[in-house]
Write a protein that holds these residues in place. Structure first.
Motif, PDB file in Angstrom:
ATOM      1  N   VAL A  94      16.758  54.596 -28.805  1.00  0.00           N
ATOM      2  CA  VAL A  94      15.800  53.485 -28.703  1.00  0.00           C
ATOM      3  C   VAL A  94      15.593  53.175 -27.231  1.00  0.00           C
ATOM      4  O   VAL A  94      16.554  53.066 -26.472  1.00  0.00           O
ATOM      5  N   HIS A  95      14.329  53.054 -26.819  1.00  0.00           N
ATOM      6  CA  HIS A  95      14.007  52.666 -25.451  1.00  0.00           C
ATOM      7  C   HIS A  95      13.160  51.406 -25.517  1.00  0.00           C
ATOM      8  O   HIS A  95      12.199  51.349 -26.282  1.00  0.00           O
ATOM      9  N   THR A  96      13.554  50.378 -24.748  1.00  0.00           N
ATOM     10  CA  THR A  96      12.808  49.113 -24.756  1.00  0.00           C
ATOM     11  C   THR A  96      12.519  48.637 -23.336  1.00  0.00           C
ATOM     12  O   THR A  96      13.120  49.126 -22.376  1.00  0.00           O
ATOM     13  N   HIS A  97      11.611  47.669 -23.255  1.00  0.00           N
ATOM     14  CA  HIS A  97      11.378  46.924 -22.011  1.00  0.00           C
ATOM     15  C   HIS A  97      11.741  45.464 -22.275  1.00  0.00           C
ATOM     16  O   HIS A  97      10.996  44.557 -21.914  1.00  0.00           O
ATOM     17  N   SER A  98      12.854  45.231 -22.932  1.00  0.00           N
ATOM     18  CA  SER A  98      13.217  43.861 -23.323  1.00  0.00           C
ATOM     19  C   SER A  98      13.359  42.991 -22.073  1.00  0.00           C
ATOM     20  O   SER A  98      13.898  43.436 -21.057  1.00  0.00           O
ATOM     21  N   PRO A  99      12.850  41.752 -22.134  1.00  0.00           N
ATOM     22  CA  PRO A  99      12.611  40.984 -20.902  1.00  0.00           C
ATOM     23  C   PRO A  99      13.821  40.765 -19.995  1.00  0.00           C
ATOM     24  O   PRO A  99      13.723  41.001 -18.785  1.00  0.00           O
ATOM     25  N   HIS A 100      14.939  40.281 -20.532  1.00  0.00           N
ATOM     26  CA  HIS A 100      16.054  39.931 -19.648  1.00  0.00           C
ATOM     27  C   HIS A 100      16.742  41.173 -19.089  1.00  0.00           C
ATOM     28  O   HIS A 100      17.110  41.220 -17.915  1.00  0.00           O
ATOM     29  N   ALA A 101      16.916  42.182 -19.917  1.00  0.00           N
ATOM     30  CA  ALA A 101      17.542  43.425 -19.442  1.00  0.00           C
ATOM     31  C   ALA A 101      16.636  44.089 -18.403  1.00  0.00           C
ATOM     32  O   ALA A 101      17.115  44.619 -17.389  1.00  0.00           O
ATOM     33  N   THR A 102      15.332  44.032 -18.628  1.00  0.00           N
ATOM     34  CA  THR A 102      14.394  44.625 -17.672  1.00  0.00           C
ATOM     35  C   THR A 102      14.425  43.860 -16.351  1.00  0.00           C
ATOM     36  O   THR A 102      14.399  44.457 -15.268  1.00  0.00           O
ATOM     37  N   MET A 117      31.685  41.641 -25.015  1.00  0.00           N
ATOM     38  CA  MET A 117      30.709  42.415 -25.784  1.00  0.00           C
ATOM     39  C   MET A 117      30.028  43.524 -24.979  1.00  0.00           C
ATOM     40  O   MET A 117      29.346  44.380 -25.536  1.00  0.00           O
ATOM     41  N   VAL A 118      30.240  43.507 -23.644  1.00  0.00           N
ATOM     42  CA  VAL A 118      29.732  44.612 -22.812  1.00  0.00           C
ATOM     43  C   VAL A 118      30.267  45.952 -23.345  1.00  0.00           C
ATOM     44  O   VAL A 118      29.623  46.998 -23.208  1.00  0.00           O
ATOM     45  N   ALA A 119      31.425  45.885 -24.030  1.00  0.00           N
ATOM     46  CA  ALA A 119      32.024  47.091 -24.623  1.00  0.00           C
ATOM     47  C   ALA A 119      31.123  47.729 -25.683  1.00  0.00           C
ATOM     48  O   ALA A 119      31.343  48.874 -26.075  1.00  0.00           O
ATOM     49  N   VAL A 120      30.094  47.019 -26.130  1.00  0.00           N
ATOM     50  CA  VAL A 120      29.170  47.571 -27.124  1.00  0.00           C
ATOM     51  C   VAL A 120      28.480  48.835 -26.588  1.00  0.00           C
ATOM     52  O   VAL A 120      28.033  49.690 -27.346  1.00  0.00           O
ATOM     53  N   ALA A 121      28.430  48.958 -25.252  1.00  0.00           N
ATOM     54  CA  ALA A 121      27.828  50.152 -24.643  1.00  0.00           C
ATOM     55  C   ALA A 121      28.876  51.231 -24.363  1.00  0.00           C
ATOM     56  O   ALA A 121      28.562  52.246 -23.748  1.00  0.00           O
ATOM     57  N   GLY A 122      30.115  51.003 -24.829  1.00  0.00           N
ATOM     58  CA  GLY A 122      31.110  52.075 -24.784  1.00  0.00           C
ATOM     59  C   GLY A 122      32.006  52.111 -23.561  1.00  0.00           C
ATOM     60  O   GLY A 122      32.826  53.018 -23.437  1.00  0.00           O
ATOM     61  N   GLY A 123      31.877  51.155 -22.642  1.00  0.00           N
ATOM     62  CA  GLY A 123      32.713  51.177 -21.439  1.00  0.00           C
ATOM     63  C   GLY A 123      32.857  49.785 -20.855  1.00  0.00           C
ATOM     64  O   GLY A 123      32.384  48.799 -21.429  1.00  0.00           O
ATOM     65  N   PRO A 124      33.503  49.683 -19.684  1.00  0.00           N
ATOM     66  CA  PRO A 124      33.754  48.375 -19.077  1.00  0.00           C
ATOM     67  C   PRO A 124      32.552  47.792 -18.321  1.00  0.00           C
ATOM     68  O   PRO A 124      32.663  46.726 -17.724  1.00  0.00           O
ATOM     69  N   GLU A 176      21.619  44.008 -28.553  1.00  0.00           N
ATOM     70  CA  GLU A 176      22.826  43.415 -27.956  1.00  0.00           C
ATOM     71  C   GLU A 176      22.765  43.481 -26.431  1.00  0.00           C
ATOM     72  O   GLU A 176      23.172  42.535 -25.742  1.00  0.00           O
ATOM     73  N   VAL A 177      22.238  44.586 -25.900  1.00  0.00           N
ATOM     74  CA  VAL A 177      22.097  44.692 -24.436  1.00  0.00           C
ATOM     75  C   VAL A 177      21.179  43.582 -23.919  1.00  0.00           C
ATOM     76  O   VAL A 177      21.448  42.959 -22.895  1.00  0.00           O
ATOM     77  N   GLU A 178      20.103  43.302 -24.661  1.00  0.00           N
ATOM     78  CA  GLU A 178      19.199  42.220 -24.260  1.00  0.00           C
ATOM     79  C   GLU A 178      19.912  40.864 -24.300  1.00  0.00           C
ATOM     80  O   GLU A 178      19.784  40.056 -23.365  1.00  0.00           O
ATOM     81  N   THR A 179      20.682  40.625 -25.355  1.00  0.00           N
ATOM     82  CA  THR A 179      21.447  39.365 -25.465  1.00  0.00           C
ATOM     83  C   THR A 179      22.418  39.230 -24.295  1.00  0.00           C
ATOM     84  O   THR A 179      22.514  38.167 -23.664  1.00  0.00           O
TER      85      THR A 179
END
Ligand SMILES: [Zn+2]
Length: 245
Positions: A94-102, A117-124, A176-179
């Motif tokens: 999935v590729h997004t331009h979600s506002p806060h992450a962007t 919850m940063v661990a949701v992406a698999g690392g620290p 979750e990355v956007e949150t």
């Protein structure tokens, strides 16, 4: 005349696009979605509005970069192709331009472990890839480097990439990355967030790996379970005892 192949998966790709759009993660016509099939992968077509997208607008690509049909694949097909080619565990991208992450990606900063919850992406941390022009192989190379050992990253001055073992997982991870990006932004406006250290994130990551699985006895990182009261006594004892019998 027969319809396009993998009809259910094509519909699932469209449903994922609409879910991303409803949640405000893909403003305008930004964002694209792919899912693996035995012949390669299915990816959203280029420049098609999500409301009018039909199964035939989802394009079949092979792992050598070829596609079939009259509809052009998304301009970011290269990132999807490279992830499908180099990461056999990846079933969906999935590729997004979600506002806060962007917005954070425009600062070209990694998201540190300000929250577990940063661990949701698999690392620290959630890395931000080096900048490259959209739709280029250079962007895909930069993205792959930032995705090393991770399942999501930011793309500098651009957006987010997230992968998953299913479409639903990739969509949830992108959300979750956007949150997290929004929470990090809020925290940064108030001060300098305390970042969890490597040792704590190692514990969190181990817990994430065991989360949702049956509790393994003697696993020091297993989630502590409350006692279920309405089970037969034998089963109850099994799930709550700490050590081996
Ligand atoms: Zn983009």
């Amino acid at each position: 005349m027969t319809g396009p192949d993998h009809l259910d998966l094509r519909r699932a790709v469209i449903a994922a696009c609409r879910a991303l759009n409803r949640r405000g993660l893909t403003p305008g016509r930004s964002g694209n979605v792919s899912v693996r099939v035995p012949e390669g992968f299915l990816i959203t077509g280029s420049g098609i509005a999500y409301e009018t997208m039909r199964p035939e607008h989802v394009v079949a690509m092979d792992l050598d970069g070829g596609y079939r049909g009259a509809v052009l694949p998304s301009s970011e097909w290269r990132m999807h192709l490279d992830l499908m080619r180099t990461r056999p565990e990846v079933q969906a991208v999935v590729h997004t331009h979600s506002p806060h992450a962007t917005a954070l990606s425009c600062l070209r900063i990694d998201i540190p472990a300000f929250h577990y919850m940063v661990a949701v992406a698999g690392g620290p941390d959630i890395r931000c890839a080096a900048y490259a022009t959209f739709g280029t192989a250079a962007l895909s190379r930069a993205m792959l480097a930032a995705m090393e050992g991770r399942s999501a990253c930011l793309l500098a001055n651009h957006g987010v990439v997230a992968v998953g073992a299913s479409l639903a997982e990739a969509v949830a991870r992108a959300a979750e990355v956007e949150t997290l990006a929004r929470q990090y932004w809020i925290a940064r406006t108030l001060g300098q967030p305390v970042v969890l250290d490597e040792a704590e994130m190692a514990v969190v990551l181990a817990r994430f790996r065991s989360y949702g699985q049956q509790r393994q006895e003697n696993d020091p990182h297993a989630i502590e379970m409350p006692v279920r009261r309405d089970q037969p006594r034998r089963a109850n004892r099994r799930t709550t005892r700490a050590g081996p019998r």
